[in-house]
Structures are given as C-alpha cells and as structure tokens.
Write a protein that holds these residues in place. Structure first.
Motif, PDB file in Angstrom:
ATOM      1  N   GLN A  18      19.462 -52.041  22.541  1.00 49.95           N
ATOM      2  CA  GLN A  18      18.248 -51.357  22.102  1.00 49.95           C
ATOM      3  C   GLN A  18      18.353 -49.850  22.338  1.00 49.95           C
ATOM      4  O   GLN A  18      17.909 -49.055  21.504  1.00 49.95           O
ATOM      5  N   LYS A  19      18.945 -49.462  23.462  1.00 53.15           N
ATOM      6  CA  LYS A  19      19.140 -48.036  23.734  1.00 53.15           C
ATOM      7  C   LYS A  19      20.058 -47.415  22.691  1.00 53.15           C
ATOM      8  O   LYS A  19      19.792 -46.321  22.177  1.00 53.15           O
ATOM      9  N   ILE A  20      21.146 -48.113  22.376  1.00 54.98           N
ATOM     10  CA  ILE A  20      22.105 -47.607  21.394  1.00 54.98           C
ATOM     11  C   ILE A  20      21.448 -47.517  20.022  1.00 54.98           C
ATOM     12  O   ILE A  20      21.621 -46.519  19.301  1.00 54.98           O
ATOM     13  N   ILE A  21      20.678 -48.524  19.651  1.00 50.83           N
ATOM     14  CA  ILE A  21      19.989 -48.510  18.360  1.00 50.83           C
ATOM     15  C   ILE A  21      19.014 -47.342  18.289  1.00 50.83           C
ATOM     16  O   ILE A  21      18.928 -46.660  17.256  1.00 50.83           O
ATOM     17  N   ALA A  22      18.300 -47.082  19.356  1.00 55.18           N
ATOM     18  CA  ALA A  22      17.357 -45.955  19.373  1.00 55.18           C
ATOM     19  C   ALA A  22      18.097 -44.627  19.189  1.00 55.18           C
ATOM     20  O   ALA A  22      17.631 -43.752  18.442  1.00 55.18           O
ATOM     21  N   ILE A  23      19.244 -44.486  19.819  1.00 58.29           N
ATOM     22  CA  ILE A  23      20.041 -43.260  19.676  1.00 58.29           C
ATOM     23  C   ILE A  23      20.518 -43.108  18.241  1.00 58.29           C
ATOM     24  O   ILE A  23      20.422 -42.030  17.646  1.00 58.29           O
ATOM     25  N   ILE A  24      21.021 -44.202  17.666  1.00 60.37           N
ATOM     26  CA  ILE A  24      21.519 -44.151  16.292  1.00 60.37           C
ATOM     27  C   ILE A  24      20.391 -43.848  15.315  1.00 60.37           C
ATOM     28  O   ILE A  24      20.570 -43.056  14.376  1.00 60.37           O
ATOM     29  N   GLN A  25      19.218 -44.432  15.531  1.00 57.66           N
ATOM     30  CA  GLN A  25      18.081 -44.144  14.659  1.00 57.66           C
ATOM     31  C   GLN A  25      17.704 -42.673  14.734  1.00 57.66           C
ATOM     32  O   GLN A  25      17.418 -42.042  13.709  1.00 57.66           O
ATOM     33  N   ARG A  26      17.695 -42.118  15.924  1.00 54.37           N
ATOM     34  CA  ARG A  26      17.351 -40.700  16.078  1.00 54.37           C
ATOM     35  C   ARG A  26      18.389 -39.814  15.402  1.00 54.37           C
ATOM     36  O   ARG A  26      18.040 -38.838  14.726  1.00 54.37           O
ATOM     37  N   GLN A  27      19.662 -40.146  15.562  1.00 57.32           N
ATOM     38  CA  GLN A  27      20.713 -39.367  14.922  1.00 57.32           C
ATOM     39  C   GLN A  27      20.595 -39.425  13.399  1.00 57.32           C
ATOM     40  O   GLN A  27      20.761 -38.418  12.713  1.00 57.32           O
ATOM     41  N   THR A  28      20.292 -40.601  12.876  1.00 58.37           N
ATOM     42  CA  THR A  28      20.116 -40.761  11.437  1.00 58.37           C
ATOM     43  C   THR A  28      18.939 -39.934  10.947  1.00 58.37           C
ATOM     44  O   THR A  28      19.013 -39.282   9.896  1.00 58.37           O
ATOM     45  N   GLN A  29      17.854 -39.950  11.710  1.00 62.52           N
ATOM     46  CA  GLN A  29      16.688 -39.161  11.342  1.00 62.52           C
ATOM     47  C   GLN A  29      17.023 -37.670  11.326  1.00 62.52           C
ATOM     48  O   GLN A  29      16.646 -36.945  10.394  1.00 62.52           O
ATOM     49  N   LEU A  30      17.750 -37.211  12.336  1.00 64.98           N
ATOM     50  CA  LEU A  30      18.127 -35.797  12.391  1.00 64.98           C
ATOM     51  C   LEU A  30      19.041 -35.421  11.226  1.00 64.98           C
ATOM     52  O   LEU A  30      18.903 -34.342  10.646  1.00 64.98           O
ATOM     53  N   LEU A  31      19.967 -36.307  10.887  1.00 65.23           N
ATOM     54  CA  LEU A  31      20.860 -36.034   9.759  1.00 65.23           C
ATOM     55  C   LEU A  31      20.081 -35.961   8.446  1.00 65.23           C
ATOM     56  O   LEU A  31      20.344 -35.087   7.612  1.00 65.23           O
ATOM     57  N   ALA A  32      19.135 -36.867   8.265  1.00 63.90           N
ATOM     58  CA  ALA A  32      18.323 -36.850   7.048  1.00 63.90           C
ATOM     59  C   ALA A  32      17.525 -35.552   6.957  1.00 63.90           C
ATOM     60  O   ALA A  32      17.428 -34.942   5.882  1.00 63.90           O
TER      61      ALA A  32
END
Length: 71
Positions: free
Chosen positions: A33-47
């Motif tokens: 869940q921690k890793i997924i949250a990090i990946i979601q945030r990174q994806t949001q920042l990239l978008a």
C-alpha cells in the motif's frame, strides 16, 4: 496423551501457524500500500508536469514527435 488432547494440540498449532501467516501477509499488504501510494503520487506529478509543458507559452500546442529518420 489421549486422542482428543492430541487433536486439540494439533489444532492449536495450526491456529498459531495461521495467525503468524496472517501477520506476515498484513505486513506485506501494508508495504504494498505504501508503494502504491508513492507510485500514484509520482504518476500524478508526471501528469501535472506534462500538462504544464503542453500548456506553456513556449509550446506550439501538444507535443508532437518528429517522424522517425527512415521517413
């Protein structure tokens, strides 16, 4: 030790093993869940970054890739 006591002991051992397994799996889920949250945030920042670049005044509209060299 009677047959009933043996069966109870075996059941208690199974329950203890299952409790340990559940704890291990819960820890894994927490980490995922921690890793997924990090990946979601990174994806949001990239978008957001892509939108900024596309909407910047120096941009000629949407990003267009040049054709490959063999054209």
């Amino acid at each position: 030790m009677s047959d009933l006591e043996t069966r109870i002991y075996e059941l208690e051992a199974k329950v203890a093993f299952q409790d340990e397994t559940i704890d291990i799996l819960n820890d894994e889920i927490r980490e995922h869940q921690k890793i997924i949250a990090i990946i979601q945030r990174q994806t949001q920042l990239l978008a957001e970054k892509i939108k900024e670049v596309q909407n910047s005044p120096n941009s000629d509209g949407p990003l267009v890739e040049p054709p490959p060299p063999h054209y």
